[in-house]
Design a protein around this motif. Structure first.
Motif, mmCIF file in Angstrom:
data_model
loop_
_atom_site.group_PDB
_atom_site.id
_atom_site.type_symbol
_atom_site.label_atom_id
_atom_site.label_comp_id
_atom_site.label_asym_id
_atom_site.label_seq_id
_atom_site.Cartn_x
_atom_site.Cartn_y
_atom_site.Cartn_z
ATOM 1 N N LYS A 53 0.889 -1.131 0.048
ATOM 2 C CA LYS A 53 -0.228 -0.101 0.108
ATOM 3 C C LYS A 53 0.960 1.199 -0.174
ATOM 4 O O LYS A 53 1.771 1.643 0.778
ATOM 5 N N ALA A 54 0.719 1.965 -1.015
ATOM 6 C CA ALA A 54 1.640 3.294 -1.106
ATOM 7 C C ALA A 54 0.987 4.612 -0.850
ATOM 8 O O ALA A 54 -0.294 4.839 -1.109
ATOM 9 N N VAL A 59 -3.685 8.883 -1.314
ATOM 10 C CA VAL A 59 -2.979 10.293 -1.958
ATOM 11 C C VAL A 59 -2.788 11.541 -0.980
ATOM 12 O O VAL A 59 -3.768 11.654 -0.124
ATOM 13 N N TYR A 60 -1.619 12.227 -0.751
ATOM 14 C CA TYR A 60 -1.544 13.284 -0.036
ATOM 15 C C TYR A 60 -1.147 14.467 -1.011
ATOM 16 O O TYR A 60 -0.007 14.304 -1.878
ATOM 17 N N ALA A 88 1.138 14.589 6.956
ATOM 18 C CA ALA A 88 1.179 13.349 5.889
ATOM 19 C C ALA A 88 1.706 11.999 6.579
ATOM 20 O O ALA A 88 1.038 11.122 6.352
ATOM 21 N N ALA A 89 2.545 12.300 7.555
ATOM 22 C CA ALA A 89 3.257 10.880 8.122
ATOM 23 C C ALA A 89 2.055 10.399 8.976
ATOM 24 O O ALA A 89 1.884 9.253 9.158
ATOM 25 N N LEU A 90 0.990 11.245 9.838
ATOM 26 C CA LEU A 90 0.080 10.601 10.711
ATOM 27 C C LEU A 90 -0.905 9.856 9.616
ATOM 28 O O LEU A 90 -1.391 8.998 10.001
ATOM 29 N N LEU A 91 -1.250 10.560 8.291
ATOM 30 C CA LEU A 91 -2.195 10.063 7.585
ATOM 31 C C LEU A 91 -1.675 8.686 7.312
ATOM 32 O O LEU A 91 -2.095 7.771 7.040
ATOM 33 N N GLN A 141 -1.953 6.088 9.635
ATOM 34 C CA GLN A 141 -3.513 5.782 9.790
ATOM 35 C C GLN A 141 -4.103 4.878 8.708
ATOM 36 O O GLN A 141 -4.878 3.930 8.836
ATOM 37 N N GLU A 142 -3.270 5.117 7.527
ATOM 38 C CA GLU A 142 -3.706 4.232 6.443
ATOM 39 C C GLU A 142 -3.189 2.990 6.266
ATOM 40 O O GLU A 142 -3.139 2.333 5.292
#
Length: 387
Positions: A30-31, A63-64, A79-82, A85-86
């Motif tokens: 997962k990217a 996507v970020y 973005a690192a938090l997302l 979380q993902e």
């Protein structure tokens, strides 16, 4: 002749090579795709293509898309938090140096947690060691300038303190990079020039640095030669794919130079300017001061200046005194010889601030120059360059 040579990145290079993204064994399932909010990435089908290729190779993606032209600490941490979380297990940076530098920074923070400035070793950073290996990074540059696809470095700004710092570690090399010149054809002439001169200055600084190695010298001179022959050409005709390919190769070569040698204080000063003026492109900042900066060492290492002049002009008999006039003629041919700091809102009263910031935040780059540059000389460079 003693030196180290460590470049662990697998680089795919050439027109259309991005298609191999759908064929290789990916470093995860997962990217997180890291991009700027520019509409062209979606409108031109680039994002859909990336997602299709990742899916073809067996990976999901999220996507970020909030990366700024000068990446900031806040965006990296968001973005690192997302990313955590993902449950993303690798990061793909698509775009210019801002997107790929952000991808590397996100990969570090997603794996290690905390405040990003915990890991910064200069300025107000805590210098904390990297305990966990960063997530794998795939780099897909759409510009030719930073060379970040071939080095472990990032440049990130701490907004609260105006610290724009370079930072890196061996664990932060991309695992795979796709340098596809076809993705660069639409870059406008002015940005092509800014980015190309960034690559040129990476090579020149890495060549004059006291930490240069026999291998970095090879890549530096090759980059200088490629840019001398092709940068003006591609600025004047962006659809010239052969020239685009040559300038892209030069940028990647300069990234290798940054990995094996280092930038000098030309970058320290330019980064200080950008730390206070987010609208100032990095390449433009470098161009504003470079001619005055590079005049600092002609008499110290004339043989190296002569070799750079020979590479830039293609004339094997060129002497050291040919380098700076040739550089100026290239700038003039690209339409960037008369950039003005004042056009970006910079006032003369700020030069002292830039000087202090450069010396305090990126002072280590002053330590690897052919001759020590004093505070007085930094001020002289800024004052003589100011328009």
């Amino acid at each position: 002749m003693q030196h180290e040579f460590f470049i662990p990145t697998h680089i795919y290079f050439g027109g259309g090579c991005l298609e191999k993204l759908g064929e290789i064994k990916l470093p995860g399932k997962k990217a997180m795709i890291v991009i700027t909010p520019d509409a062209w990435i979606v409108d031109n089908g680039h994002l859909a293509r990336l997602q299709r290729l990742l899916a073809k190779a067996g990976a999901e993606s999220v996507v970020y898309n909030k990366v700024h032209p000068n990446p900031g600490k806040r965006q990296v941490e968001e973005a690192a938090l997302l990313c955590r979380q993902e449950n993303c297990d690798f990061v793909l940076g698509f775009g210019g140096g801002s997107s790929i530098d952000s991808a590397k920074s996100i990969a570090l923070l997603a794996a290690n947690g905390g405040d990003f400035w915990d890991y910064i070793a200069t300025g107000s950073g805590a210098g904390k060691p990297i305990a966990q290996k960063p997530l794998p990074v795939i780099a897909v540059p759409t510009t030719a300038g930073t060379g970040t696809e071939a080095d472990p470095w990032v440049v990130v700004t701490k907004e609260e303190t105006n610290e724009k710092v370079g930072f890196g570690a061996p664990e932060m090399f991309p695992v795979v990079s796709f340098v596809d010149p076809e993705l660069m054809v639409s870059v406008p002439p002015r940005l092509t020039a800014f980015q190309g001169f960034d690559a040129l200055f990476h090579a020149m600084e890495g060549y004059i640095a006291t930490v240069a190695t026999p291998i970095s010298d090879v890549f530096a001179l090759r980059s200088i030669s490629l840019l001398g022959k092709n940068l003006v050409r591609v600025v004047q005709n962006g659809a010239d794919l052969q020239a685009r390919e040559a300038v892209a190769l030069a940028s990647t070569c300069s990234g290798v130079v940054e990995s094996l040698s280092n930038c000098t204080s030309n970058h320290s000063i330019a980064q200080a300017m950008g730390a206070y003026h987010d609208n100032l492109p990095h390449g433009a900042a470098l161009l504003m001061i470079a001619n005055e900066y590079f005049s600092s060492f002609v008499d110290v290492i004339p043989e190296r200046y002569a070799r750079m002049a020979q590479a830039l002009t293609g004339d094997p008999t060129a002497t050291a005194d040919r380098l700076l006039p040739t550089l100026y003629e290239m700038e003039k041919a690209c339409g960037v010889e008369a950039l003005r700091m004042s056009d970006y809102g910079i006032g003369p009263e700020e030069l002292e601030v830039f000087c202090t910031n450069a010396l305090e935040i990126a002072g280590e780059l002053f330590e690897i120059e052919p001759r020590p540059i004093t505070r007085e000389r930094v001020m002289e460079i800024l004052q003589r360059s100011y328009r």
